[in-house]
Design a protein around this motif. Structure first.
Motif, PDB file in Angstrom:
ATOM      1  N   ASN A 212      -2.922  -4.747   0.578  1.00  0.00           N
ATOM      2  CA  ASN A 212      -2.886  -3.445  -0.097  1.00  0.00           C
ATOM      3  C   ASN A 212      -3.088  -2.288   1.006  1.00  0.00           C
ATOM      4  O   ASN A 212      -2.450  -1.254   0.920  1.00  0.00           O
ATOM      5  CB  ASN A 212      -3.665  -3.362  -1.227  1.00  0.00           C
ATOM      6  N   ALA A 213      -4.158  -2.597   1.604  1.00  0.00           N
ATOM      7  CA  ALA A 213      -4.642  -1.213   2.742  1.00  0.00           C
ATOM      8  C   ALA A 213      -3.362  -1.112   3.628  1.00  0.00           C
ATOM      9  O   ALA A 213      -3.105   0.025   3.996  1.00  0.00           O
ATOM     10  CB  ALA A 213      -6.016  -1.605   3.471  1.00  0.00           C
TER      11      ALA A 213
ATOM     12  N   GLN B  32       0.131  -0.486 -12.177  1.00  0.00           N
ATOM     13  CA  GLN B  32       0.472   0.056 -10.917  1.00  0.00           C
ATOM     14  C   GLN B  32       0.470   1.599 -10.756  1.00  0.00           C
ATOM     15  O   GLN B  32       0.885   2.246 -12.082  1.00  0.00           O
ATOM     16  CB  GLN B  32       2.076  -0.374 -10.507  1.00  0.00           C
ATOM     17  N   VAL B  33      -0.041   2.216  -9.937  1.00  0.00           N
ATOM     18  CA  VAL B  33       0.082   3.690  -9.967  1.00  0.00           C
ATOM     19  C   VAL B  33       1.407   4.190  -9.936  1.00  0.00           C
ATOM     20  O   VAL B  33       2.230   3.826  -8.942  1.00  0.00           O
ATOM     21  CB  VAL B  33      -0.636   4.175  -8.707  1.00  0.00           C
TER      22      VAL B  33
ATOM     23  N   ASP C  20      -9.305   2.349   4.235  1.00  0.00           N
ATOM     24  CA  ASP C  20      -7.913   2.667   4.940  1.00  0.00           C
ATOM     25  C   ASP C  20      -7.870   4.130   4.817  1.00  0.00           C
ATOM     26  O   ASP C  20      -8.513   4.865   4.232  1.00  0.00           O
ATOM     27  CB  ASP C  20      -6.743   1.954   4.241  1.00  0.00           C
TER      28      ASP C  20
ATOM     29  N   GLY D  67       5.760  -5.052  -5.906  1.00  0.00           N
ATOM     30  CA  GLY D  67       4.378  -5.461  -6.594  1.00  0.00           C
ATOM     31  C   GLY D  67       4.689  -5.598  -7.945  1.00  0.00           C
ATOM     32  O   GLY D  67       5.333  -4.998  -8.644  1.00  0.00           O
TER      33      GLY D  67
ATOM     34  N   LYS E 121      -0.171  -1.950   3.097  1.00  0.00           N
ATOM     35  CA  LYS E 121       0.864  -1.538   2.299  1.00  0.00           C
ATOM     36  C   LYS E 121       0.756  -0.078   1.888  1.00  0.00           C
ATOM     37  O   LYS E 121       1.721   0.587   2.172  1.00  0.00           O
ATOM     38  CB  LYS E 121       0.973  -2.527   1.118  1.00  0.00           C
ATOM     39  N   TYR E 122      -0.164   0.380   1.590  1.00  0.00           N
ATOM     40  CA  TYR E 122      -0.539   1.662   1.037  1.00  0.00           C
ATOM     41  C   TYR E 122      -0.791   2.718   2.090  1.00  0.00           C
ATOM     42  O   TYR E 122      -1.535   3.720   1.757  1.00  0.00           O
ATOM     43  CB  TYR E 122      -1.327   1.597  -0.276  1.00  0.00           C
TER      44      TYR E 122
ATOM     45  N   GLY F  95       1.187  -5.381  -9.632  1.00  0.00           N
ATOM     46  CA  GLY F  95       0.166  -5.087 -10.290  1.00  0.00           C
ATOM     47  C   GLY F  95      -0.703  -6.096 -10.881  1.00  0.00           C
ATOM     48  O   GLY F  95      -1.522  -5.963 -11.604  1.00  0.00           O
ATOM     49  N   MET F  96      -0.740  -7.426 -10.142  1.00  0.00           N
ATOM     50  CA  MET F  96      -1.527  -8.361 -10.323  1.00  0.00           C
ATOM     51  C   MET F  96      -2.478  -8.708  -9.625  1.00  0.00           C
ATOM     52  O   MET F  96      -3.626  -9.269 -10.125  1.00  0.00           O
ATOM     53  CB  MET F  96      -0.697  -9.613 -10.791  1.00  0.00           C
ATOM     54  N   GLY F  97      -2.418  -8.354  -8.392  1.00  0.00           N
ATOM     55  CA  GLY F  97      -3.460  -8.667  -7.382  1.00  0.00           C
ATOM     56  C   GLY F  97      -4.849  -8.235  -7.805  1.00  0.00           C
ATOM     57  O   GLY F  97      -5.869  -8.910  -7.510  1.00  0.00           O
ATOM     58  N   LEU F  98      -5.023  -6.935  -7.921  1.00  0.00           N
ATOM     59  CA  LEU F  98      -6.485  -6.458  -8.351  1.00  0.00           C
ATOM     60  C   LEU F  98      -6.883  -6.924  -9.547  1.00  0.00           C
ATOM     61  O   LEU F  98      -8.143  -7.078  -9.502  1.00  0.00           O
ATOM     62  CB  LEU F  98      -6.360  -4.985  -8.148  1.00  0.00           C
ATOM     63  N   TYR F  99      -6.207  -6.976 -10.555  1.00  0.00           N
ATOM     64  CA  TYR F  99      -6.771  -7.961 -11.777  1.00  0.00           C
ATOM     65  C   TYR F  99      -7.089  -9.124 -11.411  1.00  0.00           C
ATOM     66  O   TYR F  99      -7.965  -9.626 -11.936  1.00  0.00           O
ATOM     67  CB  TYR F  99      -5.557  -7.945 -12.790  1.00  0.00           C
TER      68      TYR F  99
ATOM     69  N   SER G 261      -8.583   5.172   0.679  1.00  0.00           N
ATOM     70  CA  SER G 261      -9.311   4.470  -0.052  1.00  0.00           C
ATOM     71  C   SER G 261     -10.319   3.406   0.533  1.00  0.00           C
ATOM     72  O   SER G 261      -9.820   3.089   1.794  1.00  0.00           O
ATOM     73  CB  SER G 261      -8.499   3.563  -1.138  1.00  0.00           C
TER      74      SER G 261
ATOM     75  N   ILE H  21      -6.019   7.130  -3.992  1.00  0.00           N
ATOM     76  CA  ILE H  21      -6.015   6.826  -5.523  1.00  0.00           C
ATOM     77  C   ILE H  21      -6.633   7.861  -6.512  1.00  0.00           C
ATOM     78  O   ILE H  21      -7.545   8.180  -6.040  1.00  0.00           O
ATOM     79  CB  ILE H  21      -6.242   5.529  -6.040  1.00  0.00           C
TER      80      ILE H  21
HETATM   81  P1  ADP Z   1       0.267  -4.376  -6.333  1.00  0.00           P
HETATM   82  O1  ADP Z   1       0.040  -4.042  -4.986  1.00  0.00           O
HETATM   83  O2  ADP Z   1       0.959  -5.611  -6.401  1.00  0.00           O
HETATM   84  O3  ADP Z   1       1.190  -3.298  -7.185  1.00  0.00           O
HETATM   85  P2  ADP Z   1      -2.381  -4.409  -7.038  1.00  0.00           P
HETATM   86  O4  ADP Z   1      -3.093  -4.988  -8.348  1.00  0.00           O
HETATM   87  O5  ADP Z   1      -2.790  -5.270  -6.023  1.00  0.00           O
HETATM   88  O6  ADP Z   1      -0.861  -4.642  -7.387  1.00  0.00           O
HETATM   89  O7  ADP Z   1      -2.529  -2.912  -6.895  1.00  0.00           O
HETATM   90  C1  ADP Z   1      -2.616  -1.967  -7.982  1.00  0.00           C
HETATM   91  C2  ADP Z   1      -2.228  -0.740  -7.747  1.00  0.00           C
HETATM   92  O8  ADP Z   1      -3.300  -0.211  -7.119  1.00  0.00           O
HETATM   93  C3  ADP Z   1      -0.988  -0.727  -6.714  1.00  0.00           C
HETATM   94  O9  ADP Z   1       0.291  -0.814  -7.200  1.00  0.00           O
HETATM   95  C4  ADP Z   1      -1.428   0.597  -5.990  1.00  0.00           C
HETATM   96  O10 ADP Z   1      -0.900   1.782  -6.631  1.00  0.00           O
HETATM   97  C5  ADP Z   1      -2.887   0.765  -6.077  1.00  0.00           C
HETATM   98  N1  ADP Z   1      -3.685   0.371  -4.938  1.00  0.00           N
HETATM   99  C6  ADP Z   1      -4.094  -0.720  -4.376  1.00  0.00           C
HETATM  100  N2  ADP Z   1      -4.445  -0.725  -3.348  1.00  0.00           N
HETATM  101  C7  ADP Z   1      -4.467   0.533  -3.002  1.00  0.00           C
HETATM  102  C8  ADP Z   1      -4.749   1.092  -1.641  1.00  0.00           C
HETATM  103  N3  ADP Z   1      -5.602   0.563  -0.613  1.00  0.00           N
HETATM  104  N4  ADP Z   1      -4.226   2.464  -1.561  1.00  0.00           N
HETATM  105  C9  ADP Z   1      -3.896   3.126  -2.276  1.00  0.00           C
HETATM  106  N5  ADP Z   1      -3.233   2.576  -3.455  1.00  0.00           N
HETATM  107  C10 ADP Z   1      -3.844   1.267  -3.618  1.00  0.00           C
END
Ligand code: ADP
Length: 496
Positions: free
Chosen positions: A392-393, A439-440, A420, A450, A395-396, A452-456, A479, A425
């Motif tokens: 995620n770090a 997802q934001v 990162d 994505g 990717k974002y 939005g399952m990863g962080l959950y 973040s 956020i």
């Molecule tokens: P995914 O990345 O598959 O959408 P995650 O559950 O991993 O799902 O993340 C949920 C949301 O949190 C992401 O869609 C993103 O908007 C936000 N996010 C996660 N990590 C970061 C980050 N390092 N910087 C900014 N936004 C983030």
């Protein structure tokens, strides 16, 4: 006897009749006339001083007129006044007054007549106004009652001590019983709610908590058994009613039967579980054959085909990750995610992951660790959590920006931080990103593939390891994601 007294009180007591807009005209007429006859009888048969009778008459009639204006409004008072004035006229006529005596009698009658009518109008108007106000209040109350009764959710209202004062029909339907009015919910609940399969105490019920904590308790779910032994899911909200000085005067609770939604959710989870299981097997074989093909093509030095195959391989890996995430979410939902814990050094695992990911990205990733971090955890699951946070770090955040991974030992815990300098956020989104499928959404910022399952999944895995996961972030600046895990000490390691 008691019943008769109550009926008599309700008929004759003007206070008890406040708010009652049925006014009698016969009763004031009959009673005032009766008083006239009684006075005549008294004047001729008993009294010997006519002056006393006259004064007594004034007192009696004024009392009667006040009474009837208060009991039957303006009309009641006016009827009594009219009868009285007629009676005075009758006296003047029958007593044979002449000269100044007659003039004074007529003057007195006119004066008293005006007084009686005035009293009737003022008191009668007051009585009728009070009646209208009380009736309006009663109407409003009954409208509110009707609304409460017709609501499609259950409503329980208690007083400040938690004694049930009102429930609507839905409550009886949900609990399949007549809910006892007057019972206190503090001592004993009228039903047996369970949370996660365990019976809860009355003090854990939202209505009790709302009264004790003086704050609303929102969306708690419980299961209950109906009389036929079927399980029902209920969702409960409760709120105290406070005065300006934060004194509780009542509390209310809204109860919804969410059994159908739960069933639908369960069917959906079952479907996702089954579908991802079915997808997983062919995907794994596809990936194996693909890897084999890539090797074959490499041997024949066919660059174009190798490039195509590389792309297919990448997409297949993505699909595999997606299917695995889906499976994990459904395992978490159904409580079937098991952990295979083992002893390992957390830094070693994290370092390996960083080294692998470094090769696949242009981001510079720094890894800083100072102390040893022995943990007892599911290695694969921790790998999964950390990989998700680190990818995620990547990717974002923009390509040139570095990412820093730091680990440290604090209060018997190993804390991992991934920092990162990416898009960050917003404060309002920071809690939500750990929710399922969140997802934001930001129109200005590019979105990334994505679900939005990863962080959950990460939050649930860390929770099951008795750890914590959180984020600190500033929109536009970057973040820092943290998670911690309990450390194991040397003795625990040796006895394991
Ligand atoms: P995914 O990345 O598959 O959408 P995650 O559950 O991993 O799902 O993340 C949920 C949301 O949190 C992401 O869609 C993103 O908007 C936000 N996010 C996660 N990590 C970061 C980050 N390092 N910087 C900014 N936004 C983030």
């Amino acid at each position: 006897m008691k019943q008769t007294l109550v009926i008599l009180k309700e008929y004759f007591d003007p206070l008890a009749r406040l708010g009652n807009r049925t006014y009698s005209i016969y009763l004031p007429f009959a009673i005032t006339l009766g008083a006239c006859f009684a006075l005549e009888f008294y004047a001729f048969r008993i009294a010997n001083n006519p002056a006393i009778v006259a004064r007594l008459a004034i007192i009696i009639f004024i009392a009667i007129i006040i009474y009837f204006s208060f009991r039957d409004g303006i009309m009641g008072g006016l009827i009594s006044s009219a009868v009285t004035i007629f009676y005075y006229g009758y006296i003047i006529y029958t007593r044979g007054y002449t000269g100044s005596q007659l003039v004074s009698a007529i003057q007195t009658t006119i004066f008293l007549g005006i007084l009686y009518v005035g009293v009737s109008l003022i008191i009668g108007w007051l009585k009728q106004t009070i009646d209208i106000l009380l009736e309006r209040e009663k109407d409003e109350k009954s409208r509110l009652q009707a609304v409460i009764q017709q609501l499609p959710v259950g409503v329980i209202i208690t007083d400040h001590e938690g004694k049930i004062v009102q429930v609507n029909k839905q409550v009886d339907t949900i609990f399949d019983m007549r809910v006892p009015i007057g019972d206190s919910i503090h001592d004993k609940l009228f039903f047996e709610p369970e949370k996660n399969g365990k019976k809860i105490k009355p003090s854990q019920f939202p209505l009790v908590q709302a009264i004790e904590q003086k704050k609303p308790i929102v969306t708690q779910e419980f299961t209950i058994q109906d009389k036929k032994g079927n399980q029902k899911y209920i969702q409960v909200n409760a709120t105290p009613v406070l005065t300006n000085k934060r004194r509780i005067i009542a509390a209310s609770s809204i109860i919804s039967d969410v059994t159908e939604q739960k069933e639908a959710e369960r069917r959906k989870d079952d479907f996702v579980n089954m579908a991802s299981h079915e997808l997983k097997t062919p995907l794994t074989s596809m990936k194996l054959y693909l890897d084999l093909m890539v090797k074959q093509v490499k041997k024949h030095k066919d660059k174009d085909t190798a490039k195509i195959l590389k792309n297919i391989q990448l997409q297949t890996e993505r699909l595999q990750k997606l299917v695995n995430d889906l499976l994990d979410v459904s395992r978490l939902q159904t409580g079937k995610l098991s952990l295979n814990k083992e002893h390992f050094e957390l830094n070693d695992l994290l370092k390996d992951i960083v080294d692998v990911l470094k090769v696949t990205t242009v981001h510079r990733i720094h890894f800083v660790s100072k102390s040893k971090l022995p943990v007892l955890a599911d290695k694969f699951r921790i790998y999964q959590v950390f990989t998700n946070i680190l990818t995620n770090a990547i990717k974002y955040s923009p390509a040139g920006k570095p990412i820093k991974v730091t680990t440290l030992k604090k209060n018997g815990k190993a804390t991992v931080r991934v920092k990162d300098q990416g898009m960050g956020i917003a404060q309002s989104e920071q809690k939500k990103i750990f929710e399922r499928l969140y997802q934001v959404t930001d129109a200005k910022v590019q979105t990334f593939p994505g679900f939005g399952m990863g962080l959950y999944i990460a939050r649930e895995i860390i929770k099951r390891h008795k750890g914590k996961i959180w984020v600190e972030s500033t929109k536009g600046k970057g973040s820092a994601f943290y998670f911690d895990l309990p450390l194991v000490n040397e003795r625990q390691r040796q006895t394991a």
